[in-house]
Motif scaffolding. Structure first.
Motif, PDB file in Angstrom:
ATOM      1  N   ALA A  61       0.809  -1.221   0.000  1.00 29.46           N
ATOM      2  CA  ALA A  61       0.000   0.000   0.000  1.00 29.46           C
ATOM      3  C   ALA A  61       0.836   1.262   0.000  1.00 29.46           C
ATOM      4  CB  ALA A  61      -0.933   0.014   1.207  1.00 29.46           C
ATOM      5  N   CYS A  62       2.040   1.209   0.526  1.00 33.00           N
ATOM      6  CA  CYS A  62       2.805   2.446   0.737  1.00 33.00           C
ATOM      7  C   CYS A  62       3.136   3.140  -0.585  1.00 33.00           C
ATOM      8  CB  CYS A  62       4.086   2.171   1.504  1.00 33.00           C
ATOM      9  SG  CYS A  62       5.046   3.687   1.734  1.00 33.00           S
ATOM     10  N   PRO A  63       2.629   4.349  -0.785  1.00 42.16           N
ATOM     11  CA  PRO A  63       2.901   5.053  -2.038  1.00 42.16           C
ATOM     12  C   PRO A  63       4.345   5.530  -2.128  1.00 42.16           C
ATOM     13  CG  PRO A  63       1.708   6.481  -0.539  1.00 42.16           C
ATOM     14  CD  PRO A  63       1.765   5.128   0.111  1.00 42.16           C
ATOM     15  N   MET A  64       5.022   5.594  -0.995  1.00 43.87           N
ATOM     16  CA  MET A  64       6.394   6.093  -0.997  1.00 43.87           C
ATOM     17  C   MET A  64       7.414   4.955  -1.072  1.00 43.87           C
ATOM     18  SD  MET A  64       6.008   9.284  -1.097  1.00 43.87           S
ATOM     19  CE  MET A  64       7.650   9.937  -0.834  1.00 43.87           C
ATOM     20  N   GLY A  65       6.961   3.741  -1.308  1.00 42.13           N
ATOM     21  CA  GLY A  65       7.891   2.618  -1.446  1.00 42.13           C
ATOM     22  C   GLY A  65       8.684   2.334  -0.184  1.00 42.13           C
ATOM     23  N   LEU A  66       8.011   2.397   0.951  1.00 41.85           N
ATOM     24  CA  LEU A  66       8.702   2.136   2.216  1.00 41.85           C
ATOM     25  C   LEU A  66       8.292   0.771   2.760  1.00 41.85           C
ATOM     26  CD1 LEU A  66       8.179   5.675   3.759  1.00 41.85           C
ATOM     27  CD2 LEU A  66      10.292   4.766   2.803  1.00 41.85           C
ATOM     28  N   MET A  67       8.948   0.377   3.849  1.00 34.39           N
ATOM     29  CA  MET A  67       8.654  -0.911   4.482  1.00 34.39           C
ATOM     30  C   MET A  67       8.054  -0.637   5.867  1.00 34.39           C
ATOM     31  SD  MET A  67      10.117  -3.318   2.427  1.00 34.39           S
ATOM     32  CE  MET A  67      10.739  -4.660   3.409  1.00 34.39           C
ATOM     33  N   PRO A  68       6.770  -0.329   5.911  1.00 33.30           N
ATOM     34  CA  PRO A  68       6.181   0.074   7.191  1.00 33.30           C
ATOM     35  C   PRO A  68       6.373  -0.937   8.319  1.00 33.30           C
ATOM     36  CG  PRO A  68       4.701   0.601   5.408  1.00 33.30           C
ATOM     37  CD  PRO A  68       5.804  -0.212   4.818  1.00 33.30           C
ATOM     38  N   LEU A  69       6.253  -2.219   8.030  1.00 31.71           N
ATOM     39  CA  LEU A  69       6.365  -3.183   9.132  1.00 31.71           C
ATOM     40  C   LEU A  69       7.744  -3.144   9.773  1.00 31.71           C
ATOM     41  CD1 LEU A  69       6.700  -6.887   7.953  1.00 31.71           C
ATOM     42  CD2 LEU A  69       7.078  -4.981   6.434  1.00 31.71           C
ATOM     43  N   THR A  70       8.778  -2.974   8.941  1.00 32.50           N
ATOM     44  CA  THR A  70      10.135  -2.926   9.463  1.00 32.50           C
ATOM     45  C   THR A  70      10.360  -1.618  10.233  1.00 32.50           C
ATOM     46  OG1 THR A  70      10.639  -3.959   7.359  1.00 32.50           O
ATOM     47  CG2 THR A  70      12.501  -3.442   8.770  1.00 32.50           C
ATOM     48  N   MET A  71       9.881  -0.522   9.664  1.00 34.44           N
ATOM     49  CA  MET A  71      10.038   0.776  10.330  1.00 34.44           C
ATOM     50  C   MET A  71       9.328   0.785  11.673  1.00 34.44           C
ATOM     51  SD  MET A  71       9.726   3.260   6.959  1.00 34.44           S
ATOM     52  CE  MET A  71       8.307   4.024   7.594  1.00 34.44           C
ATOM     53  N   ASN A  72       8.182   0.107  11.723  1.00 28.77           N
ATOM     54  CA  ASN A  72       7.426   0.023  12.968  1.00 28.77           C
ATOM     55  C   ASN A  72       8.248  -0.682  14.049  1.00 28.77           C
ATOM     56  OD1 ASN A  72       4.812  -1.942  14.290  1.00 28.77           O
ATOM     57  ND2 ASN A  72       4.919   0.238  14.582  1.00 28.77           N
ATOM     58  N   ARG A  73       8.884  -1.775  13.652  1.00 25.84           N
ATOM     59  CA  ARG A  73       9.691  -2.525  14.610  1.00 25.84           C
ATOM     60  C   ARG A  73      10.846  -1.666  15.126  1.00 25.84           C
ATOM     61  NH1 ARG A  73      10.985  -7.090  11.527  1.00 25.84           N
ATOM     62  NH2 ARG A  73      13.130  -6.379  11.377  1.00 25.84           N
ATOM     63  N   TYR A  74      11.531  -0.998  14.202  1.00 29.34           N
ATOM     64  CA  TYR A  74      12.668  -0.183  14.617  1.00 29.34           C
ATOM     65  C   TYR A  74      12.228   1.053  15.407  1.00 29.34           C
ATOM     66  CZ  TYR A  74      15.704  -3.027  11.680  1.00 29.34           C
ATOM     67  OH  TYR A  74      16.401  -4.068  11.138  1.00 29.34           O
ATOM     68  N   ALA A  75      11.083   1.610  15.055  1.00 27.46           N
ATOM     69  CA  ALA A  75      10.624   2.796  15.793  1.00 27.46           C
ATOM     70  C   ALA A  75      10.294   2.422  17.229  1.00 27.46           C
ATOM     71  CB  ALA A  75       9.406   3.408  15.105  1.00 27.46           C
ATOM     72  N   LEU A  76       9.656   1.256  17.413  1.00 28.17           N
ATOM     73  CA  LEU A  76       9.306   0.839  18.766  1.00 28.17           C
ATOM     74  C   LEU A  76      10.559   0.516  19.573  1.00 28.17           C
ATOM     75  CD1 LEU A  76       6.135  -1.332  18.095  1.00 28.17           C
ATOM     76  CD2 LEU A  76       6.263   1.021  18.904  1.00 28.17           C
ATOM     77  N   ALA A  77      11.597   0.022  18.880  1.00 27.14           N
ATOM     78  CA  ALA A  77      12.844  -0.305  19.569  1.00 27.14           C
ATOM     79  C   ALA A  77      13.773   0.904  19.633  1.00 27.14           C
ATOM     80  CB  ALA A  77      13.537  -1.471  18.867  1.00 27.14           C
ATOM     81  N   LYS A  78      13.309   2.045  19.102  1.00 24.64           N
ATOM     82  CA  LYS A  78      14.088   3.290  19.097  1.00 24.64           C
ATOM     83  C   LYS A  78      15.458   3.121  18.437  1.00 24.64           C
ATOM     84  CE  LYS A  78      11.951   5.596  23.053  1.00 24.64           C
ATOM     85  NZ  LYS A  78      10.650   5.138  22.625  1.00 24.64           N
TER      86      LYS A  78
END
Ligand code: SF4
Ligand code: SF4
Lengths: 437, 306
Positions: free
Chosen positions: A372-389
Motif C-alpha cells: 500500500a505504501c505510495p512512498m515505497g517504504l517498508m512500514p512493518l520494518t520501520m514500525n519494529r525499529y521505531a518501537l525499539a528506538k
C-alpha cells in the motif's frame, strides 16, 4: 512537459462525500473570534495590534520580517479584547488575538487591487495576501511560487480532494469555477509558466466537465481526470500520477520543473488580486454523525469549533472525536475551543459508528502495508525499529520519506499503529541529526 | 461528551482483520478436508479433529502459562492444525502422531519463537519433518483412497517402469498419499478463492510450481506429473504462502518461490527423498530474513547512484 498518467500505489477508500451537492451556506459572524499568530510553516507572526484597538476586516494583525512566513489579517471588524498564549492542535504554542465583533464587518479603508504589474510585485502581493498552501501543510504561497531563475514547465492545480467526507474543494469548483480558471490564467501570465494541468479524480465528473468547459478557450490549460486513489492529492503523488516523474527525496517539485497549488489557493489568490481582500474566510465541510446540518459553510477565520457545532445542530452526547481535516490525515481537536485557521478545510464530528476502534495485535508479516505504501517504504520494518528506538536503522529505511498518509495503517489487518510510531521515529531521527550537527 | 478523544491518524481502517484472513484460509481448505473424509472415511475426520483441537489447546495453554495475551482467537492455530492434518498419512496412528506434531508446531516452532509473525520456520512443515524423521515407518506408509486401508506406495515413490496413476486420478486425488496432498482439484480451487479474497498473491504458488515443472522437464521427468504429485499443491498454495515465514515484498516472494522450486526439483532428482516440499520449505524459511534484507523496495524519489 508532457503528461504521462501513472497509477500510484495507495489505497481505495470509501468516498462518504454526502455533502457534495449541498450549496455552501455562510455562517453568521460568531460572538468572539480567536486568531492564532501561527497558521503556516515558518516563523510565527508578531502581534501588531494592542488590547482595546479597533480593527477592520482585512487589517494586518500580525507579521514578521522573515521570508518564510505569511501575514495574518483580521477576519472581522471589532475590538481586540485579549492577546493570549494558545496551543494549536499541532502541539505548537503561539500567541493569539481574541476579537469581539461589532457586527458591521467594516472593511479596512483604502483596501484596493494590488499592483501586480511585474513578477516581483506579483510575488510581493502573494505574500501580502497571507496565502498559504491550503491543501494541507500550510507552506507560504509566495515561497512556493518564487522559483528564482528557474521557470516551472507546468503549474499543477490540485483539485483531487482524495480524503473521504471532504467536499469543500468540489463546492468551490462548482460555485466559483470561473474565478478558479481565471486565477490559473493569472498565475500562468504573471510567472510566465507555459502550461497548467488541473487534476480532478473520476469520482467528481461534474467538477471535471465544468473546469474543462470553462478553460476550453485557453490552450495552456488542460483538465485531467485521474482514477480515484488515495493519497493522490499528496503533492509528490499527484506530480507522479500526472507526469511519471518522481520528486527527489528531500527535494521540491520545482526540481523537476513543477509547481503545485491547491484549487482553493488559486481561488483565494485570484480574489486578492481582484479586490485586495486577503484570505479572511474559508469554505469548510462539516460532516459526521455528530451533527445534523451537514454541509459546506463559509466561515470567518478565528471562528471557534463550538460555534460551528452549535449552528450545525451538533450533539455533544454522540460526538466522541472532532477531526480537523479528513479521516486519513486529519488531527483531532482537544476541545471545542479551537479556532478555524487558514488551512482548515473540514471539521468532522465523529461518533463511534463513524470510526474504527480496534486493538493492536501482533504483525503477521502479511505485506499489505508494503504493497500500500505510495512512498515505497517498508512500514512493518520501520514500525519494529521505531518501537525499539533504533534511530540508525530508521534512517536507513528512509523513514524521513514517509508522508504520513496513513495508507499502511489503514490496510493493516493487525491494526498496528504504524503512522503513530513513525511520528515518534521521525522525531528520533531529527533529534539525532541535531545532536550530530 | 465534553471530553474528546485525541488520537493519531488515520481514524478509519479497512475491514480486514487477522482472524478474517485466517478464516478465509480455513474456508479454502474445507473442500480438501471434506474430500479427504470421503476418500479415507472416519480416520481422516479423527485426524483433523485431533490435530486442530490440539493446536488450539497448546496455544491456549502456552499463553496461559506464560501469561501472554490470548492469541487463539486470531484462528492462526486452527489453520496450522488443519494444514498439519493435511500432511498426515490416513492411518489410525496418525491420530496420536498429529497431537505430537501439534506440540512441535505450536509450542516449539511457533510460540517459543514469539508467536505469530515471529517464528522462522513454517510450523506444519517443521512438524512434518520431525514426525517423518522420528516415526519414519508410520509417516511414509500410504493408504490408497476408497480401499479401507490398503497400503500402497505414493506416486513419487513408485519405481520406474511400474504403472503410474493417470493424470486424472492425480488431479482428483485418487492416489495414495497423505490426507490433503493428493487432490489437486480442491487445493487449486481453494487457492483461487484465496487469490480472489486477496489473502495470497499469485507469485509464490505459480512461480514455485512453474519452476518445478520446468526443472523436472529439464531433468527428463514428466513435468505435469511432478507438480500434481507429492504435496506440491498443498505446499505451494498453503504452506509456502504462510505470511510469517515468507518474504514481504513482491520481489522477495519471487526469489523465494524460485528458490523453493529449485530445491524441490533438485531433492527429487538427486536426493533419495521423494517428498522434497517440506524440506525445501524449511531450507528457504531460513533464508527469508536474508531475502527480506536484499529485496527492500526502492523508496520514492531515491536518486540512483551512478
Ligand atoms: S500490514 Fe500490518 S500485519 Fe501486515 S505486514 Fe504490515 S504491519 Fe504487519
Ligand atoms: S509508511 Fe508513511 S508514506 Fe508509507 S503508507 Fe505508511 S504513512 Fe504512508
Amino acid at each position: 512537459m508532457i503528461i504521462k498518467i501513472k497509477n500510484i500505489k495507495g489505497v481505495t477508500l470509501p468516498h462518504r462525500k454526502g455533502t457534495s451537492e449541498i450549496p455552501t451556506e455562510t455562517l453568521p459572524i460568531p460572538k468572539l473570534v480567536e486568531i492564532p499568530m501561527q497558521q503556516h510553516i515558518g516563523a510565527p507572526c508578531k502581534v501588531l495590534v494592542g488590547k482595546g484597538d479597533y480593527v477592520y476586516v482585512g487589517q494586518v494583525l500580525g507579521d514578521t520580517e522573515k521570508f518564510v512566513s505569511a501575514p495574518i489579517h483580521s477576519s472581522i471588524s471589532g475590538t481586540v479584547v485579549q492577546i493570549k498564549d494558545m496551543i494549536l492542535h499541532s502541539g505548537v504554542k503561539c500567541e493569539s488575538i481574541v476579537i469581539e465583533p461589532d457586527g458591521k464587518q467594516e472593511v479596512l479603508p483604502g483596501i484596493t487591487q494590488p499592483d501586480i504589474s511585474t513578477k516581483e510585485k506579483f510575488l510581493k502581493a502573494v505574500r501580502n495576501s497571507g496565502l498559504t498552501g491550503l491543501g494541507g501543510a500550510g507552506f507560504p504561497a509566495h515561497v512556493k511560487l518564487d522559483t528564482k531563475e528557474r521557470i516551472p514547465e507546468a503549474l499543477i492545480v490540485n483539485a483531487v480532494e482524495c480524503e473521504p467526507y471532504i467536499t469543500c474543494d468540489y463546492r468551490a469548483i462548482i460555485e466559483e469555477g470561473n474565478e478558479i480558471v481565471n486565477g490559473v490564467k493569472l498565475i500562468l501570465d504573471k510567472l510566465s509558466i507555459p502550461k497548467a494541468y488541473i487534476a480532478v479524480e473520476d469520482n467528481k465528473p461534474a467538477a471535471f466537465s465544468l473546469l474543462k468547459e470553462l478553460a476550453k478557450d485557453d490552450c495552456r490549460i488542460e483538465t485531467v481526470m485521474l482514477k480515484t486513489k488515495y493519497p493522490q492529492g499528496a503533492e509528490k503523488m499527484l506530480i507522479y500520477a500526472l507526469t511519471g516523474k518522481e520528486v527527489p527525496m528531500n527535494g521540491l517539485p520545482i526540481d523537476i520543473g513543477t509547481v503545485v497549488m491547491n484549487v482553493t489557493s488559486v481561488l483565494a489568490l485570484y480574489k486578492y488580486c481582484k479586490t485586495g481582500m486577503p484570505l479572511v474566510s474559508k469554505r469548510i465541510t462539516v460532516e459526521g454523525n455528530g451533527v445534523k446540518n451537514r454541509g459546506n459553510y463559509q466561515v470567518v477565520i478565528g471562528t471557534y469549533i463550538k460555534d460551528i457545532f452549535e449552528y450545525c445542530n451538533g450533539d455533544k452526547e454522540k460526538t466522541v472525536k472532532v477531526l480537523c481535516g479528513g479521516p486519513m490525515m486529519g488531527t483531532t481537536a482537544e476541545s471545542y475551543e479551537m479556532p478555524v485557521v487558514k488551512q482548515s478545510n473540514a471539521f468532522l464530528f465523529m461518533t463511534p459508528e463513524d470510526l474504527d476502534f480496534m486493538e493492536e495485535s501482533a504483525c503477521i508479516r502479511c505485506g499489505r502495508c508494503v504493497e500500500a505504501c505510495p512512498m515505497g517504504l517498508m512500514p512493518l520494518t520501520m514500525n519494529r525499529y521505531a518501537l525499539a528506538k533504533m534511530t540508525e536503522e530508521l534512517e536507513k529505511y528512509n523513514i524521513m520519506n514517509c508522508i504520513e498518509c496513513g495508507s499502511c495503517s489503514y490496510v493493516c489487518p493487525a491494526k498496528r499503529h504504524l503512522v503513530q510510531s513513525f511520528r515518534v521515529g521521525k522525531d528520533l531521527v531529527r533529534k539525532a541529526k541535531v545532536k550530530n550537527g | 461528551m465534553d471530553k474528546l478523544i485525541v488520537s493519531s491518524s488515520p481514524h478509519i481502517k479497512d475491514k480486514a482483520t487477522t482472524s478474517r484472513i485466517m478464516l478465509d484460509v480455513i474456508i479454502a481448505l474445507m473442500p480438501t478436508a471434506i474430500l479427504s473424509v470421503y476418500y479415507f472415511s472416519y480416520v481422516s475426520a479423527l485426524i483433523i479433529v485431533a490435530s486442530v483441537s490440539s493446536c488450539v489447546l497448546f496455544e491456549y495453554l502456552f499463553n496461559l502459562i506464560t501469561k501472554k495475551k490470548h492469541s487463539e482467537t486470531d484462528l492462526s492455530c486452527v489453520v496450522t492444525g488443519l494444514i498439519l492434518a493435511m500432511n498426515m498419512p490416513p492411518l489410525k496412528s496418525s491420530i496420536i502422531l498429529s497431537i505430537i506434531g501439534a506440540f512441535i508446531a505450536i509450542v516449539v516452532i511457533k510460540m517459543l519463537f514469539g508467536g505469530i509473525g515471529q517464528n522462522i520456520f513454517n510450523p506444519a512443515a517443521a512438524a512434518r519433518i520431525f514426525l517423518t524423521t522420528a516415526f519414519s515407518s508410520l509417516m511414509t506408509v500410504y493408504v490408497a483412497p476408497l480401499t479401507d486401508g490398503v497400503t500402497a506406495a505414493t506416486p513419487l515413490a513408485i519405481p520406474k517402469g511400474e504403472l503410474l496413476p493417470s493424470y486424472l486420478d492425480l488431479f482428483l486425488g485418487k492416489t495414495p498419499g497423505s490426507l490433503g496432498e493428493t487432490a489437486a482439484v480442491t487445493l487449486i480451487a481453494g487457492g483461487i478463492y484465496l487469490m480472489i479474497r486477496k489473502v495470497i498473491t499469485w507469485e509464490i504458488p505459480v512461480i514455485y510450481i512453474g519452476t518445478v515443472a520446468l526443472l523436472s522437464f529439464a531433468f527428463g521427468q514428466d513435468p505435469l506429473y511432478s507438480i500434481l504429485a507429492g504435496g506440491m499443491m498443498l505446499g505451494s498454495i498453503y504452506m509456502a504462502t504462510d505470511y510469517t515465514t515468507s518474504p514481504v515484498t513482491r520481489k522477495g516472494k519471487i526469489v523465494y518461490a524460485a528458490g523453493l522450486g529449485l530445491m524441490t526439483a533438485s531433492i527429487r532428482k538427486f536426493g533419495s527423498n521423494t517428498e522434497g516440499v517440506a524440506f525445501s520449505l524449511l531450507f528457504m524459511n531460513a533464508l527469508v530474513p536474508l531475502i527480506d534484507k536484499f529485496t527492500v523496495k526502492k523508496t520514492f524519489g531515491r536518486i540512483k547512484k551512478k
